[in-house]
Design a protein around this motif. Structure first.
Motif, PDB file in Angstrom:
ATOM      1  N   ILE A   3       0.852  -1.182   0.000  1.00 36.62           N
ATOM      2  CA  ILE A   3       0.000   0.000   0.000  1.00 36.62           C
ATOM      3  C   ILE A   3       0.891   1.236   0.000  1.00 36.62           C
ATOM      4  CG2 ILE A   3      -1.644   1.339   1.364  1.00 36.62           C
ATOM      5  CD1 ILE A   3      -2.815  -1.286   2.325  1.00 36.62           C
ATOM      6  N   GLU A   4       0.585   2.176  -0.897  1.00 39.85           N
ATOM      7  CA  GLU A   4       1.318   3.442  -0.933  1.00 39.85           C
ATOM      8  C   GLU A   4       0.618   4.425  -0.008  1.00 39.85           C
ATOM      9  OE1 GLU A   4       1.026   4.529  -5.016  1.00 39.85           O
ATOM     10  OE2 GLU A   4       2.672   3.233  -5.613  1.00 39.85           O
ATOM     11  N   LEU A   5       1.380   5.089   0.828  1.00 37.33           N
ATOM     12  CA  LEU A   5       0.839   6.074   1.757  1.00 37.33           C
ATOM     13  C   LEU A   5       1.486   7.415   1.488  1.00 37.33           C
ATOM     14  CD1 LEU A   5      -0.837   6.880   4.256  1.00 37.33           C
ATOM     15  CD2 LEU A   5       1.141   6.210   5.641  1.00 37.33           C
ATOM     16  N   TYR A   6       0.704   8.348   0.964  1.00 34.16           N
ATOM     17  CA  TYR A   6       1.164   9.713   0.755  1.00 34.16           C
ATOM     18  C   TYR A   6       0.944  10.446   2.075  1.00 34.16           C
ATOM     19  CZ  TYR A   6       1.222   8.529  -4.156  1.00 34.16           C
ATOM     20  OH  TYR A   6       1.492   7.931  -5.359  1.00 34.16           O
ATOM     21  N   GLU A  44      -0.193  15.235 -10.763  1.00 30.09           N
ATOM     22  CA  GLU A  44      -0.058  13.785 -10.515  1.00 30.09           C
ATOM     23  C   GLU A  44      -0.786  13.383  -9.237  1.00 30.09           C
ATOM     24  OE1 GLU A  44       3.570  15.461 -10.170  1.00 30.09           O
ATOM     25  OE2 GLU A  44       2.723  16.098 -12.071  1.00 30.09           O
ATOM     26  N   PHE A  45      -0.668  14.210  -8.199  1.00 31.72           N
ATOM     27  CA  PHE A  45      -1.328  13.875  -6.934  1.00 31.72           C
ATOM     28  C   PHE A  45      -2.820  14.166  -6.998  1.00 31.72           C
ATOM     29  CE2 PHE A  45      -2.573  14.719  -2.474  1.00 31.72           C
ATOM     30  CZ  PHE A  45      -2.345  13.451  -1.979  1.00 31.72           C
ATOM     31  N   LEU A  46      -3.215  15.216  -7.709  1.00 27.02           N
ATOM     32  CA  LEU A  46      -4.640  15.541  -7.823  1.00 27.02           C
ATOM     33  C   LEU A  46      -5.410  14.470  -8.575  1.00 27.02           C
ATOM     34  CD1 LEU A  46      -4.506  19.388  -8.456  1.00 27.02           C
ATOM     35  CD2 LEU A  46      -5.159  18.191  -6.352  1.00 27.02           C
ATOM     36  N   LYS A  47      -4.734  13.694  -9.445  1.00 29.94           N
ATOM     37  CA  LYS A  47      -5.389  12.554 -10.103  1.00 29.94           C
ATOM     38  C   LYS A  47      -5.711  11.467  -9.080  1.00 29.94           C
ATOM     39  CE  LYS A  47      -3.340  13.145 -14.637  1.00 29.94           C
ATOM     40  NZ  LYS A  47      -2.398  12.598 -15.622  1.00 29.94           N
ATOM     41  N   ILE A  48      -4.861  11.329  -8.084  1.00 29.20           N
ATOM     42  CA  ILE A  48      -5.066  10.335  -7.032  1.00 29.20           C
ATOM     43  C   ILE A  48      -6.102  10.834  -6.030  1.00 29.20           C
ATOM     44  CG2 ILE A  48      -3.963   9.125  -5.113  1.00 29.20           C
ATOM     45  CD1 ILE A  48      -1.328   9.345  -6.718  1.00 29.20           C
ATOM     46  N   PRO A  55      -3.690  11.992   5.228  1.00 33.37           N
ATOM     47  CA  PRO A  55      -3.059  10.915   4.489  1.00 33.37           C
ATOM     48  C   PRO A  55      -3.931  10.431   3.327  1.00 33.37           C
ATOM     49  CG  PRO A  55      -3.985  10.058   6.518  1.00 33.37           C
ATOM     50  CD  PRO A  55      -4.189  11.551   6.536  1.00 33.37           C
ATOM     51  N   THR A  56      -3.264   9.920   2.320  1.00 30.23           N
ATOM     52  CA  THR A  56      -3.925   9.295   1.179  1.00 30.23           C
ATOM     53  C   THR A  56      -3.267   7.943   0.960  1.00 30.23           C
ATOM     54  OG1 THR A  56      -4.436  11.403   0.139  1.00 30.23           O
ATOM     55  CG2 THR A  56      -4.419   9.479  -1.279  1.00 30.23           C
ATOM     56  N   MET A  57      -4.086   6.896   0.857  1.00 29.27           N
ATOM     57  CA  MET A  57      -3.572   5.549   0.615  1.00 29.27           C
ATOM     58  C   MET A  57      -4.011   5.094  -0.761  1.00 29.27           C
ATOM     59  SD  MET A  57      -4.184   3.685   4.345  1.00 29.27           S
ATOM     60  CE  MET A  57      -5.462   2.740   3.655  1.00 29.27           C
ATOM     61  N   VAL A  58      -3.117   4.368  -1.441  1.00 28.16           N
ATOM     62  CA  VAL A  58      -3.436   3.796  -2.747  1.00 28.16           C
ATOM     63  C   VAL A  58      -3.094   2.317  -2.694  1.00 28.16           C
ATOM     64  CG1 VAL A  58      -2.985   3.836  -5.225  1.00 28.16           C
ATOM     65  CG2 VAL A  58      -2.957   5.976  -3.919  1.00 28.16           C
ATOM     66  N   ASP A  59      -4.096   1.501  -2.983  1.00 29.04           N
ATOM     67  CA  ASP A  59      -3.923   0.047  -2.985  1.00 29.04           C
ATOM     68  C   ASP A  59      -4.404  -0.480  -4.329  1.00 29.04           C
ATOM     69  OD1 ASP A  59      -3.548  -2.600  -2.329  1.00 29.04           O
ATOM     70  OD2 ASP A  59      -5.368  -2.749  -1.127  1.00 29.04           O
ATOM     71  N   GLY A  61      -4.459   0.752  -7.290  1.00 27.99           N
ATOM     72  CA  GLY A  61      -5.251   1.685  -8.065  1.00 27.99           C
ATOM     73  C   GLY A  61      -6.456   2.274  -7.330  1.00 27.99           C
ATOM     74  N   PHE A  62      -6.806   1.731  -6.180  1.00 31.50           N
ATOM     75  CA  PHE A  62      -7.921   2.261  -5.382  1.00 31.50           C
ATOM     76  C   PHE A  62      -7.358   3.257  -4.379  1.00 31.50           C
ATOM     77  CE2 PHE A  62     -10.546   2.101  -1.516  1.00 31.50           C
ATOM     78  CZ  PHE A  62     -11.742   2.545  -2.053  1.00 31.50           C
TER      79      PHE A  62
END
Length: 67
Positions: A3-6, A44-48, A55-59, A61-62
């Motif tokens: 999991i990516e954590l911004y 790039e971040f606003l697309k996510i 925090p923002t998590m990406v798993d 593509g979700f």
């Protein structure tokens, strides 16, 4: 799967996400966002996360964020 954590390292909500990941043994790849440089406002971040909050998590593509 990782999991990516911004996040910001010293943000309390981000710390909570990292602690839960550690307790549940979930691999988390942290990605530091420098808010002073406006990295949370880059396209790039606003697309996510169109709300540009952390925090923002990406798993796989979700994307999931706190609002």
């Amino acid at each position: 799967m990782v999991i990516e954590l911004y996040q910001l390292p010293y943000s309390a909500p981000c710390l909570q996400v990292r602690m839960v990941g550690k307790i549940l043994n979930i691999p988390i790849e942290t990605k530091h966002l420098d808010l002073e440089k406006g990295e949370h406002l880059k396209p790039e971040f606003l697309k996510i996360n169109p709300f540009h909050c952390i925090p923002t998590m990406v798993d796989d593509g979700f994307a999931l964020w706190e609002r």
